[in-house]
Scaffold this motif. Structure first.
Motif, short mmCIF file in Angstrom:
data_model
loop_
_atom_site.label_atom_id
_atom_site.label_comp_id
_atom_site.label_asym_id
_atom_site.label_seq_id
_atom_site.Cartn_x
_atom_site.Cartn_y
_atom_site.Cartn_z
N ALA A 44 0.82 -1.20 0.00
CA ALA A 44 0.00 0.00 0.00
C ALA A 44 0.86 1.26 0.00
CB ALA A 44 -0.94 0.00 1.21
N LEU A 45 1.91 1.27 0.78
CA LEU A 45 2.79 2.45 0.83
C LEU A 45 3.52 2.64 -0.49
CD1 LEU A 45 4.25 2.11 4.42
CD2 LEU A 45 2.60 3.81 3.60
N HIS A 81 -4.85 6.41 1.06
CA HIS A 81 -4.51 5.35 0.11
C HIS A 81 -4.43 4.00 0.81
CE1 HIS A 81 -2.87 3.64 -3.54
NE2 HIS A 81 -1.94 3.06 -2.82
N VAL A 82 -3.78 3.95 1.96
CA VAL A 82 -3.67 2.70 2.71
C VAL A 82 -5.05 2.23 3.15
CG1 VAL A 82 -2.81 1.69 4.86
CG2 VAL A 82 -1.30 3.08 3.44
N GLN A 83 -5.87 3.13 3.67
CA GLN A 83 -7.21 2.76 4.11
C GLN A 83 -8.06 2.25 2.95
OE1 GLN A 83 -8.23 2.81 7.41
NE2 GLN A 83 -9.85 1.56 6.56
N THR A 84 -7.94 2.86 1.79
CA THR A 84 -8.68 2.42 0.61
C THR A 84 -8.30 1.00 0.22
OG1 THR A 84 -8.85 4.68 -0.20
CG2 THR A 84 -9.18 2.94 -1.81
N LEU A 85 -7.01 0.68 0.27
CA LEU A 85 -6.57 -0.67 -0.07
C LEU A 85 -7.02 -1.67 0.98
CD1 LEU A 85 -3.00 -0.08 -1.50
CD2 LEU A 85 -5.11 -0.55 -2.74
N ILE A 86 -6.97 -1.29 2.25
CA ILE A 86 -7.40 -2.20 3.32
C ILE A 86 -8.90 -2.49 3.19
CG2 ILE A 86 -7.80 -2.34 5.81
CD1 ILE A 86 -5.11 -0.90 6.16
N ASP A 87 -9.67 -1.48 2.82
CA ASP A 87 -11.11 -1.65 2.67
C ASP A 87 -11.48 -2.39 1.40
OD1 ASP A 87 -11.49 -0.33 5.05
OD2 ASP A 87 -12.00 1.59 4.12
N SER A 145 2.60 1.68 -3.44
CA SER A 145 1.71 1.97 -4.56
C SER A 145 1.02 3.33 -4.40
CB SER A 145 0.66 0.87 -4.71
OG SER A 145 -0.21 0.83 -3.60
N ALA A 146 1.31 4.03 -3.33
CA ALA A 146 0.75 5.37 -3.12
C ALA A 146 1.37 6.36 -4.11
CB ALA A 146 1.03 5.82 -1.68
N PRO A 147 0.70 7.47 -4.35
CA PRO A 147 1.25 8.47 -5.26
C PRO A 147 2.64 8.92 -4.83
CG PRO A 147 -1.01 9.02 -4.65
CD PRO A 147 -0.60 7.87 -3.81
N GLY A 148 3.51 9.09 -5.80
CA GLY A 148 4.89 9.47 -5.52
C GLY A 148 5.01 10.79 -4.77
N TRP A 149 4.16 11.76 -5.13
CA TRP A 149 4.27 13.07 -4.45
C TRP A 149 4.01 12.92 -2.96
CZ3 TRP A 149 0.84 15.49 -1.36
CH2 TRP A 149 -0.49 15.07 -1.40
N ALA A 150 3.12 11.99 -2.59
CA ALA A 150 2.80 11.82 -1.17
C ALA A 150 3.96 11.17 -0.43
CB ALA A 150 1.53 10.98 -1.01
N ARG A 151 4.63 10.22 -1.07
CA ARG A 151 5.77 9.58 -0.42
C ARG A 151 6.90 10.58 -0.25
NH1 ARG A 151 7.00 4.71 -4.00
NH2 ARG A 151 6.00 6.00 -5.55
N VAL A 152 7.17 11.35 -1.27
CA VAL A 152 8.24 12.36 -1.19
C VAL A 152 7.82 13.51 -0.29
CG1 VAL A 152 9.57 14.03 -2.54
CG2 VAL A 152 9.16 11.75 -3.45
N GLY A 153 6.53 13.82 -0.29
CA GLY A 153 6.02 14.94 0.49
C GLY A 153 6.22 14.79 1.99
N LEU A 154 6.42 13.57 2.46
CA LEU A 154 6.67 13.38 3.89
C LEU A 154 7.98 14.03 4.34
CD1 LEU A 154 5.58 9.68 4.43
CD2 LEU A 154 4.36 11.74 5.12
N THR A 155 8.88 14.27 3.41
CA THR A 155 10.17 14.87 3.75
C THR A 155 10.23 16.36 3.40
OG1 THR A 155 11.14 14.33 1.60
CG2 THR A 155 11.34 12.67 3.34
N ALA A 156 9.10 16.93 3.02
CA ALA A 156 9.07 18.34 2.62
C ALA A 156 9.38 19.25 3.81
CB ALA A 156 7.71 18.70 2.05
#
Length: 63
Positions: A12-13, A42-48, A15-26
């Motif tokens: 899930a992590l 995104h993680v919640q959507t995949l879990i559901d 496959s999340a949008p790249g901007w969101a993964r990189v955005g954690l370090t903004a």
């Protein structure tokens, strides 16, 4: 409800949008918060089990 496995969370992590993964370090708090919310959504959507739903903000491109 069954707990997701470690590999499910990793998928899930990754496959999340790249901007969101990189955005954690903004450097800006607002961007980090937006990125964290997007990852959580995104993680919640995949879990559901709603992985097949298209993002309504994404426009489709003709081939």
């Amino acid at each position: 409800m069954e707990q997701p496995s470690t590999s499910d969370l990793a998928h899930a992590l990754l496959s999340a949008p790249g901007w969101a993964r990189v955005g954690l370090t903004a450097p800006r708090d607002t961007l980090r918060l937006a990125a964290a919310k997007e990852l959580a959504l995104h993680v919640q959507t995949l879990i559901d089990g709603e992985d097949s739903l298209p993002d309504p903000r994404q426009t489709s491109l003709p081939f």
